[in-house]
Motif scaffolding. Structure first.
Motif, mmCIF file in Angstrom:
data_model
loop_
_atom_site.group_PDB
_atom_site.id
_atom_site.type_symbol
_atom_site.label_atom_id
_atom_site.label_comp_id
_atom_site.label_asym_id
_atom_site.label_seq_id
_atom_site.Cartn_x
_atom_site.Cartn_y
_atom_site.Cartn_z
ATOM 1 N N ILE A 1 -1.759 -7.882 -7.589
ATOM 2 C CA ILE A 1 -0.305 -8.019 -7.666
ATOM 3 C C ILE A 1 0.270 -8.204 -6.271
ATOM 4 N N ILE A 2 1.227 -9.101 -6.161
ATOM 5 C CA ILE A 2 2.126 -9.158 -5.014
ATOM 6 C C ILE A 2 3.530 -8.951 -5.544
ATOM 7 N N ASP B 1 -1.646 1.060 -3.339
ATOM 8 C CA ASP B 1 -3.095 1.206 -3.551
ATOM 9 C C ASP B 1 -3.408 1.651 -4.973
ATOM 10 N N GLN B 2 -2.641 2.605 -5.451
ATOM 11 C CA GLN B 2 -2.904 3.173 -6.775
ATOM 12 C C GLN B 2 -2.554 2.219 -7.903
ATOM 13 N N CYS B 3 -1.719 1.220 -7.611
ATOM 14 C CA CYS B 3 -1.235 0.313 -8.655
ATOM 15 C C CYS B 3 -1.781 -1.103 -8.517
ATOM 16 N N GLY B 4 -2.677 -1.340 -7.577
ATOM 17 C CA GLY B 4 -3.260 -2.656 -7.423
ATOM 18 C C GLY B 4 -2.337 -3.673 -6.787
ATOM 19 N N VAL B 5 -1.371 -3.202 -5.990
ATOM 20 C CA VAL B 5 -0.428 -4.100 -5.322
ATOM 21 C C VAL B 5 -0.961 -4.405 -3.926
ATOM 22 N N GLU B 6 -1.300 -5.653 -3.678
ATOM 23 C CA GLU B 6 -1.858 -6.028 -2.387
ATOM 24 C C GLU B 6 -0.801 -6.084 -1.301
ATOM 25 N N ALA C 1 -6.743 -4.667 1.524
ATOM 26 C CA ALA C 1 -5.984 -4.934 0.309
ATOM 27 C C ALA C 1 -6.307 -3.923 -0.766
ATOM 28 N N ALA C 2 -5.349 -3.686 -1.631
ATOM 29 C CA ALA C 2 -5.535 -2.734 -2.722
ATOM 30 C C ALA C 2 -6.478 -3.304 -3.763
#
Length: 354
Positions: free
Chosen positions: A12-13, A36-41, A2-3
């Motif tokens: 974030i989803i 990954d760079q934006c925290g989106v799992e 996961a990110a």
């Protein structure tokens, strides 16, 4: 894997993203890198839509639907723990020589193929020449629920001049007749936001407290409404609906880089959400632990919970193909002008001093 979150420790989803076919989407690795760079799992990733209006559909487009579903299975199979594949199905009578019952059976067969052979667990539906509350559609929806497939509905107006009469929020009341059905309405139904909120609120009068996830339908907050309506729409939703009915979504078309994803989607939606929450009745104050939990629920937990309940905890079983499938008669990426309409501050009258 996961990110890692990069914003306020906010995982974030993204419950609404699109593909357009191999000539436009970039690679799955590019999508995952942006996430990954934006925290989106995780992201819900929809198969390419047909660039054919409902009244123009004919038998040959059935094969296009199947190819598009092959394509999304292969695309998401590169990172199945991050990219959640959504087939696009359409029981339009046009694909069956005008026979609505035959069209439904074709889509039931395709749903079973997508589930068993392609390993897909999600479906995107855009009603066009049919409505969810049509009696002959009910067996199709029942089959999706029985299989354990999550359904994302288009809800509200179309920016590409398609007919919106089949996507009014109240028509989705039909899913309440389907035991075990789970899905969501996109865009909070704009311009019928009040109608969408009322449709969702109906469920609150009949909540089943023994279930982990009370609701059959939730709503994504992807920008359907122009700037003047955005904060007020979310404020109304927070005032009227349980917080676990609302979900973050971007409505982007892949590919996307980090700067664009953050600047056009995450930052504006987070700002809209925080402004609406501050104005709403009974919402926890900014800076409080309860507000942090609310933010996390809308941007992450609500979508994950709904997905897990809908799919009965059965993971995707996507298969990479030796030859990547193409897509035909695909709807192209949204134009930049159409996308900018969804961001705050765009299309506002220009004020000049004279």
């Amino acid at each position: 894997m996961a990110a890692a979150s990069t914003l306020y420790d906010l995982p974030i989803i993204d419950a609404h993203t699109h593909t357009s076919g191999p000539d436009a989407d970039g690679t799955p690795d590019q999508a995952v890198r942006c996430m990954d760079q934006c925290g989106v799992e995780m992201a819900f990733v929809f198969a390419p839509l047909l660039h054919v209006h409902g009244l123009q559909l004919c038998d040959e487009h059935y094969d296009d639907i199947r190819r598009h579903n092959d394509y999304i299975s292969d695309f998401c199979a590169h990172a199945p723990e991050r990219l959640l594949a959504f087939a696009v199905l359409n029981p339009n009578p046009g694909i069956a020589k005008g026979d609505p019952e035959r069209a439904v059976q074709l889509m039931i067969d395709e749903a079973r193929r997508c589930y068993a052979e392609l390993g897909i667990r999600g479906v995107k539906l855009v009603p066009d020449r049919w409505q969810v509350n049509d009696p002959h559609i009910q067996p199709f929806l029942s089959e999706l629920a029985t299989l354990g497939m999550y359904v994302a509905f288009h809800c509200g107006i179309f920016l590409d001049e398609r007919s919106s009469e089949y996507c009014r929020p109240a028509s989705y009341e039909g899913v309440h007749l389907i035991p075990g059905f789970h899905g969501h309405l996109a865009h909070l139904g704009w311009p019928w936001v009040d109608e969408c909120i009322a449709t969702l609120a109906m469920e609150t009068f009949h909540a089943k407290v023994v279930r982990k996830d009370h609701w059959q339908l939730k709503a994504d907050l992807s920008f359907g409404s122009p700037a003047d309506w955005q904060v007020d729409s979310v404020r109304k939703a927070l005032n009227m609906l349980p917080y676990d009915m609302l979900m973050y979504a971007s409505d982007l078309f892949w590919p996307c880089d980090r700067q664009r994803y953050m600047e056009e989607f995450v930052y504006p939606q987070l700002a809209t959400f925080e402004a609406a929450a501050t104005l709403a009745r009974g919402v926890a104050d900014p800076g409080s632990h309860e507000r942090v939990l609310l933010r996390r629920a809308v941007f992450h937990d609500n979508a994950l919970q709904h997905w897990q309940i809908a799919t009965k905890g059965r993971a995707q079983q996507l298969h990479r193909m030796k030859i990547a499938p193409g897509s035909f008669h695909s709807k192209p990426r949204r134009t930049e002008d159409a996308q900018r309409m969804r961001s705050p501050g765009i299309n506002q009258p220009q004020q000049t001093m004279t």
